[in-house]
Write an enzyme that holds these catalytic residues in place. Structure first.
Site, PDB file in Angstrom:
ATOM      1  N   HIS A   1       0.844  -1.208   0.000  1.00 23.63           N
ATOM      2  CA  HIS A   1       0.000   0.000   0.000  1.00 23.63           C
ATOM      3  C   HIS A   1       0.872   1.248   0.000  1.00 23.63           C
ATOM      4  CE1 HIS A   1       0.493   0.869   4.377  1.00 23.63           C
ATOM      5  NE2 HIS A   1       0.421  -0.430   4.550  1.00 23.63           N
TER       6      HIS A   1
ATOM      7  N   ASP B   1      -0.060   4.452   0.983  1.00 17.98           N
ATOM      8  CA  ASP B   1      -0.287   5.456   2.018  1.00 17.98           C
ATOM      9  C   ASP B   1       0.549   5.129   3.248  1.00 17.98           C
ATOM     10  OD1 ASP B   1      -1.985   3.172   2.431  1.00 17.98           O
ATOM     11  OD2 ASP B   1      -3.059   4.303   3.964  1.00 17.98           O
TER      12      ASP B   1
ATOM     13  N   ASP C   1       6.569   1.336   6.795  1.00 16.76           N
ATOM     14  CA  ASP C   1       5.275   0.664   6.685  1.00 16.76           C
ATOM     15  C   ASP C   1       4.398   1.515   5.762  1.00 16.76           C
ATOM     16  OD1 ASP C   1       2.821  -0.553   6.995  1.00 16.76           O
ATOM     17  OD2 ASP C   1       2.515   0.167   9.047  1.00 16.76           O
TER      18      ASP C   1
ATOM     19  N   GLU D   1      -4.838   2.057   2.984  1.00 18.74           N
ATOM     20  CA  GLU D   1      -4.828   0.844   3.807  1.00 18.74           C
ATOM     21  C   GLU D   1      -4.941   1.189   5.283  1.00 18.74           C
ATOM     22  OE1 GLU D   1      -2.864  -2.399   6.217  1.00 18.74           O
ATOM     23  OE2 GLU D   1      -2.358  -0.282   6.022  1.00 18.74           O
ATOM     24  N   GLU D   2      -4.265   2.264   5.687  1.00 17.27           N
ATOM     25  CA  GLU D   2      -4.106   2.531   7.113  1.00 17.27           C
ATOM     26  C   GLU D   2      -5.381   3.037   7.789  1.00 17.27           C
ATOM     27  OE1 GLU D   2      -1.714   1.490   8.643  1.00 17.27           O
ATOM     28  OE2 GLU D   2       0.146   1.602   7.527  1.00 17.27           O
TER      29      GLU D   2
ATOM     30  N   ASP E   1       4.071  -6.616   3.456  1.00 18.39           N
ATOM     31  CA  ASP E   1       3.627  -5.658   4.478  1.00 18.39           C
ATOM     32  C   ASP E   1       3.668  -6.254   5.877  1.00 18.39           C
ATOM     33  OD1 ASP E   1       2.633  -3.323   5.585  1.00 18.39           O
ATOM     34  OD2 ASP E   1       0.543  -3.793   5.142  1.00 18.39           O
TER      35      ASP E   1
ATOM     36  N   HIS F   1       3.728   3.129  13.128  1.00 16.91           N
ATOM     37  CA  HIS F   1       2.593   3.981  13.512  1.00 16.91           C
ATOM     38  C   HIS F   1       2.955   4.959  14.633  1.00 16.91           C
ATOM     39  CE1 HIS F   1      -0.670   1.017  11.826  1.00 16.91           C
ATOM     40  NE2 HIS F   1       0.372   1.183  11.014  1.00 16.91           N
TER      41      HIS F   1
END
Length: 484
Positions: free
Chosen positions: A77, A79, A116, A146-147, A170, A456
């Site tokens: 992904h 994003d 990530d 995705e996030e 991922d 994150h």
């Protein structure tokens, strides 16, 4: 510092990562990175397709001698989670990531790094741009959002892909091959409160909890790290046991998929020895409980300008009772897979401003019925408090398949390269594989990646030797894709 990143090995991958990280790409605002990926594919002369939702697909023919192999889908992904420290001046909408190299790691100054899933994206770009990598026909799938909702995977065109094997790049442990993941659901509660004038003889303070590690609300939930929202709630509850506390505002946490690192609330109360003693005792207890996990935890109560309007003491008390009752953390461990969190909830964000309250949670589970059970339990607590509750963003888990051809190939390659067996696992993160498997039934799927720590959170970093290991492993898997 971008040049120092570009000088690392394999340079082709790090150069693509540095190019990618120069493009702003927060979730739901991927216009620039989508254009970047389209331009990348077209400059290489490949077929490039954007589907209606915004996913980018780049198709590359097989390298010489590999034409009779099965077509594969390589997927990551585009994003990234946009988190920063409060004292970091940074605009994710306009700035590229400011990276640094420190020994064997690459991180970012005060923000998330975007490893990530940027390392996965860069690896796919490296294969696409290569002239000397052996590979079958490739459909490179770059998904959006995705996030914060897995929107790209959910809305992926069902006719655009023909591959039968999917390599999802991922995951964040380089000795793992993932074959399953959790599904999830967003819980959002709202309520509007009437406000009243605060008594002139009350003291107004800002209660702040900060300095927590934060982290991925799926992968890191098992670690028992602190949740700033829950700590703030405990402190408020302790104070309310000694007297009335009026809550004016709350700002706690940020994204649903990030453990809350910081929270603050403005409160008014009659400052007595009893109420301060309750606060200090609770503060001391929290510090003691988390002294080995949250070494930078900072809890303060600072006087500020007197509040004019706030929730009534009764509404304030009932709100705290509700927040106490909302489960955070592991709810159930898997009875079938050792060490796997089956079901959890992240009490991710609390905002209260001018009487308008919003509470945001993310409930995850690899078992649909257990996810429903916990979501119903949390919703019930919220509804008892008179809140309006909405469940949204449902996505399915990925049921493990141990009878997998690509899994057998990946295990054998790992053992040959590294002289020990990989861990074949299911994870508690929300990989897109479950959704993609629904869009394209019958896909044979695995997920793998390098060591990424602190995803994150602004502490996110990636290990350079692990990326080198991951790249070597990926190239060997590509060589051994079975015949069609």
């Amino acid at each position: 510092m971008s040049q120092e990143v570009r000088n690392q090995e394999p340079q082709v991958l790090w150069n693509h990562f540095a190019d990618l990280n120069a493009v702003p790409r927060p979730s739901k605002k991927e216009e620039r990175v989508r254009a970047f990926m389209v331009d990348f594919g077209k400059k290489l002369g490949f077929e490039v397709v954007e589907d209606a939702i915004g996913n980018v697909i780049i198709k590359k023919s097989a390298s010489p001698g590999m034409e009779n192999r099965k077509t594969i889908i390589m997927q990551s992904h585009i994003d990234m989670v946009h988190q920063k420290n409060n004292d970091t001046e940074f605009d994710f909408l306009t700035q590229g990531i400011d990276m640094y190299v420190d020994g064997d790691i690459i991180g970012a100054h005060g923000t998330t790094l975007g490893a990530d899933n940027g390392i996965g994206v860069a690896a796919i770009m490296s294969v696409l741009s290569s002239s000397d990598v052996a590979h079958p026909a490739i459909e490179a799938l770059f998904t959006i959002d995705e996030e914060t909702g897995m929107t790209g995977a959910k809305e992926l065109d069902k006719t655009i892909l023909s591959g039968t094997i999917l390599l999802n790049l991922d995951t964040e442990e380089d000795d793992e091959i993932d074959i399953g993941c959790a599904g999830g659901v967003d819980i959002t509660a709202t309520k509007n409160y009437d406000l009243e004038n605060v008594s002139f003889d009350y003291t107004t303070c800002v209660l702040t909890v900060k300095g927590l590690n934060g982290g991925h609300s799926g992968m890191d939930i098992i670690k028992g790290l602190g949740n700033a929202n829950k700590m703030m709630t405990r402190l408020l509850d302790a104070m309310q046991k000694a007297g009335d506390v009026h809550i004016e505002s709350i700002h706690g946490g940020s994204l649903r998929n990030a453990l809350p690192r910081e929270a603050n609330t403005i409160i008014s109360f009659k400052k007595t020895d009893a109420i301060m003693d309750k606060f200090n005792r609770c503060k001391e207890a929290i510090h003691d409980e988390y002294k080995s996990l949250e070494v930078n935890l900072d809890i303060t109560l600072t006087e500020t300008t007197a509040a004019k309007l706030a929730l009534t003491a009764t509404d304030s008390r009932h709100l705290v009772f509700t927040l106490l009752g909302i489960h955070h953390g592991v709810y159930r461990m898997s009875p079938d897979i050792a060490g796997l969190v089956e079901t959890s909830n992240n009490l991710a964000r609390i905002t209260l401003e001018n009487g308008a309250l919003q509470i945001a949670c993310l409930t995850r589970s690899s078992v649909e019925s257990s996810k429903t059970d916990l979501a119903s339990s949390i919703s019930g607590v919220m509804k008892l408090a008179g809140m309006e509750v909405k469940l949204s963003g449902h996505y399915p888990g990925w049921q493990p398949n141990t009878d997998s051809e690509i899994l057998d190939i990946a295990k054998a390659k790992y053992e040959t390269l590294f002289n020990h067996s990989p861990r074949v696992v299911a994870c508690h993160a929300g990989l897109e594989c479950g959704i993609l498997g629904e869009r394209y039934p019958g896909l044979d799927m695995i997920s793998f990646g390098p060591n990424i720590r602190g995803a994150h959170s602004p502490d996110e970093h990636v290990e350079i030797p692990s990326v080198q290991k991951f790249w070597k492993y990926l190239l060997e898997i590509l060589k051994d894709i079975p015949k069609a």
